[in-house]
Scaffold this active site. Structure first.
Site, PDB file in Angstrom:
ATOM      1  N   TYR A 162      -7.941  -1.931 -11.296  1.00 49.67           N
ATOM      2  CA  TYR A 162      -7.726  -2.131  -9.863  1.00 49.67           C
ATOM      3  C   TYR A 162      -6.656  -3.199  -9.628  1.00 49.67           C
ATOM      4  O   TYR A 162      -5.732  -2.997  -8.826  1.00 49.67           O
ATOM      5  CB  TYR A 162      -9.041  -2.546  -9.216  1.00 49.67           C
ATOM      6  CG  TYR A 162      -8.975  -2.792  -7.728  1.00 49.67           C
ATOM      7  CD1 TYR A 162      -9.056  -1.737  -6.828  1.00 49.67           C
ATOM      8  CD2 TYR A 162      -8.851  -4.080  -7.217  1.00 49.67           C
ATOM      9  CE1 TYR A 162      -9.007  -1.957  -5.462  1.00 49.67           C
ATOM     10  CE2 TYR A 162      -8.800  -4.315  -5.859  1.00 49.67           C
ATOM     11  CZ  TYR A 162      -8.880  -3.239  -4.982  1.00 49.67           C
ATOM     12  OH  TYR A 162      -8.827  -3.471  -3.625  1.00 49.67           O
ATOM     13  N   LYS A 214      -3.014  -2.769  -7.740  1.00 53.71           N
ATOM     14  CA  LYS A 214      -2.688  -3.502  -6.515  1.00 53.71           C
ATOM     15  C   LYS A 214      -1.520  -4.464  -6.707  1.00 53.71           C
ATOM     16  O   LYS A 214      -0.670  -4.606  -5.818  1.00 53.71           O
ATOM     17  CB  LYS A 214      -3.933  -4.247  -6.016  1.00 53.71           C
ATOM     18  CG  LYS A 214      -5.067  -3.335  -5.560  1.00 53.71           C
ATOM     19  CD  LYS A 214      -4.680  -2.499  -4.355  1.00 53.71           C
ATOM     20  CE  LYS A 214      -5.839  -1.693  -3.814  1.00 53.71           C
ATOM     21  NZ  LYS A 214      -5.521  -0.953  -2.588  1.00 53.71           N
TER      22      LYS A 214
END
Length: 326
Positions: free
Chosen positions: A158, A162
């Site tokens: 993740y 990002k």
């Protein structure tokens, strides 16, 4: 004085519109009677969202789309443009999450997160920019989250997606300097009360909950509307977002270490749960509302004590770090 919102008749695409922030955004935009194009993998729930939005006077087109499929995203853009012969605003919002030790989480899980969160946004930008350039205007909105600058231990895939998004959008913004009416707008919301964490892949063996303070997704939806109407390059949604930005900028290693410590402490007391891939590879049909039931929607004052504590802790940690280095 707030600028008058003029979105009536504009064609707006929202990906990940079937739940959470995307669903909240669809409802928020619908109140201004635009031409809404709603996309996600869950066609059945999209129809429910569309019916709600039509109740506010919006025209709505449902286009089931998997953002990891570049050809499908191009088809989404073509369909949106053909509907009313215009494509004004594109909101990259579809996202997934998985938690667990990096090496204990299947590598295909990390790959899927990057395909969705990073390549999915790149697919969206790649599909819509030719339309923006042909008409010499357009607004690309990217829902990035605080994960774009704050590392998430036990969420390496993740964080990679990002952080990658932040670099991608900054690069794209520079590339579009000669197109002054094409805007790339990044939103960095703090933790939201959405079902996202209930849909997450989970390889920790423990039930997951968002860290407080948890914000109402309507606040992000309102920010999307404001940015669509009055484009801004960067918008921090919730005071905690800016606090975390400053914390990581000043004390990056310390911020990551404290986050790790907090998460490990939580895992010791959290309820056990079986491993799951959540909605990473297939859509789900549970917890599809805008809200996840973790926060106190509409009560931002309840967050102030957490923000004050965070600021105090950050200042104290920085001061102690400076002393130890002397």
């Amino acid at each position: 004085m707030m600028k008058e919102i003029r979105l009536t008749g504009k064609t707006i695409v929202i990906t990940g519109a079937s739940s959470g922030a995307g669903r909240a955004a669809a409802v928020e935009f619908s109140q201004y009677q635009p031409n809404l194009v709603l996309a996600s993998r869950n066609a059945e729930v999209l129809e429910e969202v569309a019916a709600e939005c039509r109740g506010f006077g919006a025209q709505v087109l449902v286009v089931p789309t998997d953002v990891t499929d570049a050809k499908a995203v191009i088809q989404l853009a073509n369909t949106a443009n053909d509907w009313h012969n215009r494509l004004d605003i594109w909101i990259n919002n579809a996202g997934v999450l998985a938690a667990g030790d990096f090496d204990a989480t299947p590598i295909e899980v990390h790959e899927q997160i990057i395909k969705t969160n990073l390549l999915g946004y790149m697919n969206g930008a790649h599909a819509v920019l030719p339309f923006f350039k042909s008409q010499n205007h357009g607004v690309l909105i990217n829902n990035i989250s605080v994960g774009g600058f704050t590392p998430l231990p036990y969420g390496a895939g993740y964080s990679a997606s990002k952080f990658g998004l932040t670099g991608f959008t900054e690069s794209l913004r520079g590339e579009l300097t000669s197109w002054p009416e094409i805007y790339v707008c990044d939103l960095f919301p703090a933790f939201l009360d959405t079902p996202g964490i209930q849909h997450a892949g989970n390889y920790t063996g423990k039930q997951l909950k968002p860290a407080p303070p948890v914000y109402d997704p309507k606040r992000l939806a309102e920010a999307m509307v404001n940015v669509a109407n009055n484009p801004q390059s960067v918008t921090y949604v919730g005071s905690t977002s800016l606090v975390l930005k400053l914390s990581h900028a000043l004390f990056p290693r310390l911020t990551a270490s404290i986050t790790d410590m907090i998460m490990r402490k939580y895992f010791k007391v959290a309820a056990p749960i079986s491993s799951t891939s959540g909605n990473l590879f297939n859509t789900v049909n549970y917890a599809m509302s805008p809200y996840g039931g973790f926060g106190r929607p509409g009560k931002p004052r309840a967050h102030r004590k957490y923000i004050a504590a965070g600021l105090a802790a950050g200042v104290l940690a920085g001061f102690c770090l400076t002393l130890f280095k002397k």
